[in-house]
Design a protein around this motif. Structure first.
Motif, PDB file in Angstrom:
ATOM      1  N   MET A   1      -2.621  -5.552 -10.603  1.00  0.00           N
ATOM      2  CA  MET A   1      -2.852  -5.913  -9.221  1.00  0.00           C
ATOM      3  C   MET A   1      -1.722  -5.366  -8.364  1.00  0.00           C
ATOM      4  N   GLU A   2      -2.101  -4.994  -7.151  1.00  0.00           N
ATOM      5  CA  GLU A   2      -1.118  -4.436  -6.234  1.00  0.00           C
ATOM      6  C   GLU A   2      -1.293  -5.056  -4.853  1.00  0.00           C
ATOM      7  N   LEU A   3      -0.175  -5.358  -4.217  1.00  0.00           N
ATOM      8  CA  LEU A   3      -0.177  -5.804  -2.833  1.00  0.00           C
ATOM      9  C   LEU A   3       0.117  -4.580  -1.986  1.00  0.00           C
ATOM     10  N   ARG A   4      -0.801  -4.269  -1.075  1.00  0.00           N
ATOM     11  CA  ARG A   4      -0.592  -3.095  -0.239  1.00  0.00           C
ATOM     12  C   ARG A   4      -0.828  -3.466   1.216  1.00  0.00           C
ATOM     13  N   PRO A   5      -0.309  -2.640   2.138  1.00  0.00           N
ATOM     14  CA  PRO A   5      -0.552  -2.923   3.551  1.00  0.00           C
ATOM     15  C   PRO A   5      -2.046  -2.901   3.878  1.00  0.00           C
ATOM     16  N   PHE A   6      -2.442  -3.768   4.775  1.00  0.00           N
ATOM     17  CA  PHE A   6      -3.813  -3.840   5.264  1.00  0.00           C
ATOM     18  C   PHE A   6      -4.174  -2.530   5.943  1.00  0.00           C
ATOM     19  N   ALA A   7      -5.397  -2.083   5.738  1.00  0.00           N
ATOM     20  CA  ALA A   7      -5.946  -0.921   6.441  1.00  0.00           C
ATOM     21  C   ALA A   7      -7.150  -1.393   7.242  1.00  0.00           C
ATOM     22  N   VAL A   8      -7.387  -0.798   8.405  1.00  0.00           N
ATOM     23  CA  VAL A   8      -8.509  -1.204   9.249  1.00  0.00           C
ATOM     24  C   VAL A   8      -9.823  -1.177   8.462  1.00  0.00           C
ATOM     25  N   ALA A   9      -9.947  -0.273   7.519  1.00  0.00           N
ATOM     26  CA  ALA A   9     -11.162  -0.193   6.703  1.00  0.00           C
ATOM     27  C   ALA A   9     -11.377  -1.457   5.862  1.00  0.00           C
ATOM     28  N   ASP A  10     -10.336  -2.283   5.679  1.00  0.00           N
ATOM     29  CA  ASP A  10     -10.440  -3.528   4.909  1.00  0.00           C
ATOM     30  C   ASP A  10     -11.044  -4.663   5.726  1.00  0.00           C
ATOM     31  N   GLN A  45      -2.656  -5.674  15.668  1.00  0.00           N
ATOM     32  CA  GLN A  45      -2.057  -5.126  16.886  1.00  0.00           C
ATOM     33  C   GLN A  45      -0.749  -5.815  17.239  1.00  0.00           C
ATOM     34  N   ASP A  46      -0.540  -7.012  16.728  1.00  0.00           N
ATOM     35  CA  ASP A  46       0.711  -7.735  16.974  1.00  0.00           C
ATOM     36  C   ASP A  46       1.812  -7.065  16.163  1.00  0.00           C
ATOM     37  N   PRO A  47       2.847  -6.546  16.815  1.00  0.00           N
ATOM     38  CA  PRO A  47       3.890  -5.830  16.078  1.00  0.00           C
ATOM     39  C   PRO A  47       4.693  -6.708  15.119  1.00  0.00           C
ATOM     40  N   ASP A  48       4.609  -8.017  15.287  1.00  0.00           N
ATOM     41  CA  ASP A  48       5.344  -8.925  14.406  1.00  0.00           C
ATOM     42  C   ASP A  48       4.492  -9.434  13.240  1.00  0.00           C
ATOM     43  N   ALA A  49       3.203  -9.089  13.222  1.00  0.00           N
ATOM     44  CA  ALA A  49       2.295  -9.522  12.154  1.00  0.00           C
ATOM     45  C   ALA A  49       2.012  -8.348  11.228  1.00  0.00           C
ATOM     46  N   HIS A  50       2.263  -8.564   9.943  1.00  0.00           N
ATOM     47  CA  HIS A  50       2.094  -7.498   8.954  1.00  0.00           C
ATOM     48  C   HIS A  50       1.088  -7.952   7.903  1.00  0.00           C
ATOM     49  N   GLY A  51      -0.145  -7.424   8.018  1.00  0.00           N
ATOM     50  CA  GLY A  51      -1.212  -7.783   7.093  1.00  0.00           C
ATOM     51  C   GLY A  51      -1.093  -7.032   5.778  1.00  0.00           C
ATOM     52  N   HIS A  52      -1.486  -7.714   4.705  1.00  0.00           N
ATOM     53  CA  HIS A  52      -1.479  -7.135   3.363  1.00  0.00           C
ATOM     54  C   HIS A  52      -2.743  -7.568   2.630  1.00  0.00           C
ATOM     55  N   VAL A  53      -3.156  -6.754   1.682  1.00  0.00           N
ATOM     56  CA  VAL A  53      -4.274  -7.109   0.807  1.00  0.00           C
ATOM     57  C   VAL A  53      -3.825  -6.994  -0.642  1.00  0.00           C
ATOM     58  N   LEU A  54      -4.357  -7.882  -1.466  1.00  0.00           N
ATOM     59  CA  LEU A  54      -4.136  -7.825  -2.901  1.00  0.00           C
ATOM     60  C   LEU A  54      -5.349  -7.126  -3.496  1.00  0.00           C
ATOM     61  N   VAL A  55      -5.105  -6.082  -4.278  1.00  0.00           N
ATOM     62  CA  VAL A  55      -6.173  -5.225  -4.787  1.00  0.00           C
ATOM     63  C   VAL A  55      -6.041  -5.093  -6.301  1.00  0.00           C
ATOM     64  N   ALA A  56      -7.181  -5.109  -6.985  1.00  0.00           N
ATOM     65  CA  ALA A  56      -7.227  -4.836  -8.421  1.00  0.00           C
ATOM     66  C   ALA A  56      -8.393  -3.896  -8.683  1.00  0.00           C
ATOM     67  N   CYS A  57      -8.121  -2.786  -9.313  1.00  0.00           N
ATOM     68  CA  CYS A  57      -9.161  -1.804  -9.656  1.00  0.00           C
ATOM     69  C   CYS A  57     -10.010  -1.427  -8.446  1.00  0.00           C
TER      70      CYS A  57
END
Length: 158
Positions: A1-10, A45-57
């Motif tokens: 599993m990997e935690l990666r930055p959120f992408a708009v496609a998510d 869009q909030d510069p202080d908010a950093h979204g992330h997603v946990l992804v597996a395979c």
């Protein structure tokens, strides 16, 4: 599993996870159901908010944000949600630990979360990820401007 930055496609995938208006309210405080993908994407869009997603395979399993408060020198983990089919398997705990690690790497040693008091599953998860309630007086102060009396939690470093 990997935690990666959120992408708009998510955004479309994450927006589909809440199954009811009540679940949306517990997740992000909104009363709009279903949640529109543009809303989830807009949070970024909030510069202080950093979204992330946990992804597996290649499959998204969880989403959460680290809100950075430079002025206060602290971070808050927010809008944490796990995909319906991945719940009850420790994914939330892993996600929250990963988000806390992101905040620590960014230099924040004070890390908090707020949880709706009826969200017992989230409270169990966050406790298992190393978060404990703040002092009652501090919770009362922080809840004064809030729409509900949240349970405020602080990262214990474990």
């Amino acid at each position: 599993m990997e935690l990666r930055p959120f992408a708009v496609a998510d955004a479309a995938t994450v927006a589909r996870w809440p199954a009811s208006a009540a679940e949306v309210a517990l997740w992000c405080g909104s009363h709009d159901f279903p949640v529109a993908a543009r809303v989830v994407a807009g949070w970024q869009q909030d510069p202080d908010a950093h979204g992330h997603v946990l992804v597996a395979c290649g499959t998204l399993l969880g989403y959460g944000e680290v809100w950075c408060d430079e002025e206060e020198g602290e971070a808050e983990l927010a809008r944490v949600i796990v995909a319906p089919g991945a719940r009850g398997r420790g994914i939330g705990r892993r996600l929250v630990r990963g988000l806390a690690e992101q905040a620590l790497r960014a230099g924040y040693t004070e890390i908090f979360m707020r949880v709706h008091p009826t969200n017992t599953a989230a409270l169990r998860c966050y406790h298992g990820a190393g978060f404990l309630p703040v002092a009652p007086a501090l919770a009362k102060e922080w809840n004064a401007p809030q729409p509900v009396s949240y349970v405020w939690l602080r990262h214990t470093g474990t």
